[in-house]
Scaffold this motif. Structure first.
Motif, PDB file in Angstrom:
ATOM      1  N   SER A 443       0.827  -1.213   0.000  1.00  0.00           N
ATOM      2  CA  SER A 443       0.000   0.000   0.000  1.00  0.00           C
ATOM      3  C   SER A 443       0.858   1.258   0.000  1.00  0.00           C
ATOM      4  O   SER A 443       1.964   1.277   0.552  1.00  0.00           O
ATOM      5  CB  SER A 443      -0.912   0.022   1.232  1.00  0.00           C
ATOM      6  OG  SER A 443      -1.803  -1.056   1.220  1.00  0.00           O
ATOM      7  N   PHE A 444       0.335   2.299  -0.613  1.00  0.00           N
ATOM      8  CA  PHE A 444       0.943   3.619  -0.511  1.00  0.00           C
ATOM      9  C   PHE A 444       0.570   4.219   0.843  1.00  0.00           C
ATOM     10  O   PHE A 444      -0.571   4.099   1.298  1.00  0.00           O
ATOM     11  CB  PHE A 444       0.444   4.529  -1.633  1.00  0.00           C
ATOM     12  CG  PHE A 444       0.989   4.173  -2.989  1.00  0.00           C
ATOM     13  CD1 PHE A 444       2.179   4.723  -3.436  1.00  0.00           C
ATOM     14  CD2 PHE A 444       0.311   3.286  -3.813  1.00  0.00           C
ATOM     15  CE1 PHE A 444       2.686   4.399  -4.687  1.00  0.00           C
ATOM     16  CE2 PHE A 444       0.804   2.955  -5.062  1.00  0.00           C
ATOM     17  CZ  PHE A 444       1.999   3.506  -5.504  1.00  0.00           C
ATOM     18  N   SER A 445       1.522   4.862   1.470  1.00  0.00           N
ATOM     19  CA  SER A 445       1.274   5.460   2.774  1.00  0.00           C
ATOM     20  C   SER A 445       0.425   6.719   2.631  1.00  0.00           C
ATOM     21  O   SER A 445       0.267   7.269   1.535  1.00  0.00           O
ATOM     22  CB  SER A 445       2.603   5.816   3.447  1.00  0.00           C
ATOM     23  OG  SER A 445       3.237   6.882   2.748  1.00  0.00           O
ATOM     24  N   GLU A 446      -0.094   7.182   3.751  1.00  0.00           N
ATOM     25  CA  GLU A 446      -0.874   8.418   3.735  1.00  0.00           C
ATOM     26  C   GLU A 446      -0.015   9.605   3.318  1.00  0.00           C
ATOM     27  O   GLU A 446      -0.494  10.527   2.658  1.00  0.00           O
ATOM     28  CB  GLU A 446      -1.489   8.664   5.121  1.00  0.00           C
ATOM     29  CG  GLU A 446      -2.591   7.683   5.486  1.00  0.00           C
ATOM     30  CD  GLU A 446      -3.733   7.686   4.479  1.00  0.00           C
ATOM     31  OE1 GLU A 446      -4.115   8.788   4.018  1.00  0.00           O
ATOM     32  OE2 GLU A 446      -4.231   6.598   4.143  1.00  0.00           O
ATOM     33  N   ASP A 447       1.267   9.582   3.700  1.00  0.00           N
ATOM     34  CA  ASP A 447       2.174  10.661   3.288  1.00  0.00           C
ATOM     35  C   ASP A 447       2.324  10.684   1.769  1.00  0.00           C
ATOM     36  O   ASP A 447       2.367  11.761   1.154  1.00  0.00           O
ATOM     37  CB  ASP A 447       3.549  10.480   3.938  1.00  0.00           C
ATOM     38  CG  ASP A 447       3.533  10.824   5.420  1.00  0.00           C
ATOM     39  OD1 ASP A 447       2.571  11.488   5.861  1.00  0.00           O
ATOM     40  OD2 ASP A 447       4.476  10.422   6.129  1.00  0.00           O
ATOM     41  N   ALA A 448       2.404   9.503   1.166  1.00  0.00           N
ATOM     42  CA  ALA A 448       2.524   9.430  -0.294  1.00  0.00           C
ATOM     43  C   ALA A 448       1.268   9.975  -0.964  1.00  0.00           C
ATOM     44  O   ALA A 448       1.343  10.706  -1.964  1.00  0.00           O
ATOM     45  CB  ALA A 448       2.776   7.988  -0.726  1.00  0.00           C
ATOM     46  N   ILE A 449       0.121   9.639  -0.411  1.00  0.00           N
ATOM     47  CA  ILE A 449      -1.146  10.110  -0.977  1.00  0.00           C
ATOM     48  C   ILE A 449      -1.259  11.626  -0.856  1.00  0.00           C
ATOM     49  O   ILE A 449      -1.698  12.314  -1.789  1.00  0.00           O
ATOM     50  CB  ILE A 449      -2.329   9.405  -0.289  1.00  0.00           C
ATOM     51  CG1 ILE A 449      -2.302   7.908  -0.624  1.00  0.00           C
ATOM     52  CG2 ILE A 449      -3.655  10.023  -0.717  1.00  0.00           C
ATOM     53  CD1 ILE A 449      -3.301   7.086   0.152  1.00  0.00           C
ATOM     54  N   LEU A 450      -0.835  12.171   0.284  1.00  0.00           N
ATOM     55  CA  LEU A 450      -0.849  13.623   0.461  1.00  0.00           C
ATOM     56  C   LEU A 450       0.086  14.304  -0.527  1.00  0.00           C
ATOM     57  O   LEU A 450      -0.213  15.389  -1.046  1.00  0.00           O
ATOM     58  CB  LEU A 450      -0.450  13.979   1.894  1.00  0.00           C
ATOM     59  CG  LEU A 450      -1.494  13.690   2.979  1.00  0.00           C
ATOM     60  CD1 LEU A 450      -0.908  13.958   4.366  1.00  0.00           C
ATOM     61  CD2 LEU A 450      -2.748  14.538   2.761  1.00  0.00           C
ATOM     62  N   GLU A 451       1.218  13.668  -0.804  1.00  0.00           N
ATOM     63  CA  GLU A 451       2.171  14.208  -1.779  1.00  0.00           C
ATOM     64  C   GLU A 451       1.533  14.291  -3.164  1.00  0.00           C
ATOM     65  O   GLU A 451       1.663  15.297  -3.872  1.00  0.00           O
ATOM     66  CB  GLU A 451       3.412  13.312  -1.822  1.00  0.00           C
ATOM     67  CG  GLU A 451       4.540  13.841  -2.681  1.00  0.00           C
ATOM     68  CD  GLU A 451       5.315  14.966  -2.022  1.00  0.00           C
ATOM     69  OE1 GLU A 451       5.964  15.728  -2.767  1.00  0.00           O
ATOM     70  OE2 GLU A 451       5.270  15.096  -0.785  1.00  0.00           O
ATOM     71  N   VAL A 452       0.827  13.232  -3.545  1.00  0.00           N
ATOM     72  CA  VAL A 452       0.167  13.211  -4.852  1.00  0.00           C
ATOM     73  C   VAL A 452      -0.947  14.252  -4.910  1.00  0.00           C
ATOM     74  O   VAL A 452      -1.088  14.981  -5.901  1.00  0.00           O
ATOM     75  CB  VAL A 452      -0.392  11.806  -5.156  1.00  0.00           C
ATOM     76  CG1 VAL A 452      -1.199  11.821  -6.451  1.00  0.00           C
ATOM     77  CG2 VAL A 452       0.743  10.790  -5.261  1.00  0.00           C
ATOM     78  N   LYS A 453      -1.732  14.347  -3.849  1.00  0.00           N
ATOM     79  CA  LYS A 453      -2.817  15.330  -3.824  1.00  0.00           C
ATOM     80  C   LYS A 453      -2.279  16.752  -3.924  1.00  0.00           C
ATOM     81  O   LYS A 453      -2.862  17.607  -4.607  1.00  0.00           O
ATOM     82  CB  LYS A 453      -3.640  15.168  -2.547  1.00  0.00           C
ATOM     83  CG  LYS A 453      -4.528  13.927  -2.536  1.00  0.00           C
ATOM     84  CD  LYS A 453      -5.334  13.845  -1.247  1.00  0.00           C
ATOM     85  CE  LYS A 453      -6.278  12.648  -1.263  1.00  0.00           C
ATOM     86  NZ  LYS A 453      -7.041  12.537   0.011  1.00  0.00           N
ATOM     87  N   GLY A 454      -1.170  17.014  -3.252  1.00  0.00           N
ATOM     88  CA  GLY A 454      -0.569  18.340  -3.327  1.00  0.00           C
ATOM     89  C   GLY A 454      -0.118  18.677  -4.737  1.00  0.00           C
ATOM     90  O   GLY A 454      -0.267  19.818  -5.197  1.00  0.00           O
ATOM     91  N   MET A 455       0.422  17.676  -5.438  1.00  0.00           N
ATOM     92  CA  MET A 455       0.831  17.887  -6.826  1.00  0.00           C
ATOM     93  C   MET A 455      -0.375  18.169  -7.709  1.00  0.00           C
ATOM     94  O   MET A 455      -0.342  19.063  -8.566  1.00  0.00           O
ATOM     95  CB  MET A 455       1.593  16.653  -7.316  1.00  0.00           C
ATOM     96  CG  MET A 455       2.070  16.708  -8.761  1.00  0.00           C
ATOM     97  SD  MET A 455       0.820  16.176  -9.956  1.00  0.00           S
ATOM     98  CE  MET A 455       0.526  14.501  -9.429  1.00  0.00           C
ATOM     99  N   LEU A 456      -1.478  17.434  -7.506  1.00  0.00           N
ATOM    100  CA  LEU A 456      -2.673  17.622  -8.331  1.00  0.00           C
ATOM    101  C   LEU A 456      -3.294  19.000  -8.134  1.00  0.00           C
ATOM    102  O   LEU A 456      -3.928  19.537  -9.050  1.00  0.00           O
ATOM    103  CB  LEU A 456      -3.709  16.541  -8.016  1.00  0.00           C
ATOM    104  CG  LEU A 456      -3.377  15.117  -8.471  1.00  0.00           C
ATOM    105  CD1 LEU A 456      -4.488  14.156  -8.085  1.00  0.00           C
ATOM    106  CD2 LEU A 456      -3.133  15.064  -9.975  1.00  0.00           C
TER     107      LEU A 456
END
Length: 490
Positions: A443-456
């Motif tokens: 699984s991708f961590s929550e930190d990774a998901i936040l990183e992607v959301k910030g980029m989007l």
């Protein structure tokens, strides 16, 4: 070789009715002679002229209908492309020429996003017809009309241009952000990190990763970066050698107090990167003897789909290309008949990597049936056109951007055998392949998901992110675009 039958083409001056039946659906195209052209005329020497020398033309698309919709409607354009593909495959040159001319008039290269998309498929169908048949009238049409010019002018990017190109949309940045966050977590505690970068973007992901590694609390590890030397011109193409690129990356890493070793291994997706796999095996033996442990990271970014899979028949391969270049011990009798794609993943598993990141486009271009591939490609490749329509106006950037898409379209439609390298598979099939190769998903961590959301957040509102079990998927207006998955040895 497919041969077209050339029957004399007679188009009545006042009205032409084209009727063809496919899967019990009847396509009826009504065209009426008009004194004004719809977009542009073919030259008078074209086969599309009447006996009086005047070119046939279409009224505006709002009054031209097919199946209840307008000619300018994407669904109608798709129907015309499908019927044209069927005509080409059945050697019906007359019908193919008629539909191609309709498409030529309703899909100018400088129209809206749907028209430009259709124009790309029009070019690809003409390329397929001229490559697989002997229809002189189709060849004349291609030579006479700039709209059907078969030469796709792809651009070779400088490093700065390629970086700017990638920043236009999240198409690549999504995978970069998700992968880099996952890699940072996976290499924690390792003093040596070996990154194998199998990326279509020529290491454009690596500078951001180096920046993040440089800020690691325990200090940066020693990084070994290995890439497969480009052996085929697949867009986006770089106007630099990999030696130049490596030198720039080493200098950049040094400026961040990170020691980086860059190595290029000549290897090709055509044989499943077999020479790269052999190189990695030798490296593992050497470091095992020296007693040094390292994290092995395999970063696969939109390149594995260029590796041949099952629909590439062995008989279409060159004589000097083995269908199975790997020699992995296996008790399975089916090993010898497995595709290079399957064998590559099994070879990766034998290296016991710390983590494998697999990012690719979520579509299916593997069918051996032309119409199936055309339909799948048309219903996926509208997205890159639509995504830049609002902000990327006429100019060099849009020309380069869309030329790369047209290259992909032509490869999917006009090429066969080993020349057809655009063989996308949907996420579900890649997931099954990875599991069959004895990997398990992570699984991708929550930190990774936040990183992607910030980029989007830096891009247009149409882009979105969704989770599918343990995987991440980039969407455009709700449609799946790119997936990112993480894998570790089972």
């Amino acid at each position: 070789m497919m041969q077209f039958t050339e029957t004399p083409l007679v188009l009545p001056l006042q009205q032409t009715i084209i009727t063809t039946t496919t899967n019990n659906n009847i396509l009826t195209t009504m065209t009426k002679h008009s004194s004004s052209s719809f977009h542009h005329h073919l030259p008078r020497s074209s086969p599309w002229t009447t006996t009086t020398g005047s070119s046939l033309s279409f009224p505006p698309s709002k009054s031209s209908t097919i199946g209840g919709g307008t000619f300018g409607d994407a669904n109608c354009m798709e129907q015309l492309l499908v019927h044209c593909a069927n005509a080409i495959e059945s050697n019906d040159a007359t019908l193919a020429q008629q539909i191609l001319w309709v498409l030529n008039n309703i899909a100018p290269p400088d129209g809206d996003s749907n028209q430009r998309l259709t124009c790309g498929f029009l070019r690809a169908l003409i390329a397929r017809a001229t490559k697989t048949g002997s229809c002189k009238m189709l060849t004349a049409m291609a030579n006479a009309n700039a709209n059907a010019d078969l030469m796709i002018q792809t651009h070779k990017y400088s490093i700065i241009e390629l970086a700017s190109f990638i920043d236009l949309t999240p198409w690549h940045r999504f995978g970069f952000s998700a992968a880099n966050a996952a890699i940072l977590e996976a290499i924690e505690g390792f003093s040596i990190v070996h990154i194998v970068d199998l990326s279509s973007t020529h290491c454009m992901q690596i500078p951001t990763l180096i920046d993040a590694i440089a800020n690691r609390p325990e200090g940066p590890p020693f990084i070994k970066l290995t890439v497969a030397g480009a052996t085929a011109d697949i867009p986006p193409m770089l106007d630099h050698s990999y030696e130049e690129l490596g030198s720039k990356l080493v200098n950049f890493a040094r400026s961040r107090n990170v020691m980086l070793e860059f190595r290029v291994v000549p290897s090709s997706s055509a044989d499943g990167f077999s020479s790269l796999i052999e190189h990695l095996r030798v490296q593992q033996i050497v470091f095992a003897d020296e007693g040094e442990g390292e994290a092995l990271v395999i970063n696969c970014h939109m390149m594995l789909h260029n590796t041949p899979e099952e629909t590439l028949n062995v008989i279409n391969m060159p004589n000097d290309m083995s269908p199975n270049p790997y020699s992995i011990p296996s008790s399975s009798s089916s090993t010898s008949s497995a595709s290079n794609r399957t064998m590559f993943l099994k070879a990766l598993r034998s290296l016991d990597p710390t983590i494998v990141v697999l990012v690719d486009e979520d579509a299916d271009f593997t069918s051996s049936d032309l119409v199936c591939r055309l339909t799948s490609a048309f219903n996926f490749l509208w997205i890159p056109y639509d995504a830049v329509e609002a902000f990327l106006r006429q100019g060099k950037q849009r020309q380069w951007y869309e030329a790369d898409i047209c290259w992909k379209i032509e490869n999917v439609i006009a090429q066969e055998g080993v020349q057809r390298v655009e063989r996308l598979e949907p996420k579900s099939r890649w997931v099954q392949r990875m599991r069959n190769a004895n990997f398990r998903s992570a699984s991708f961590s929550e930190d990774a998901i936040l990183e992607v959301k910030g980029m989007l957040d830096e891009h247009a509102a149409g882009w979105g992110l969704k989770r599918e079990e343990e995987d991440l998927v980039l969407t455009w207006k709700g449609h799946n675009v790119v997936f990112a998955t993480l894998w570790v040895p089972a």
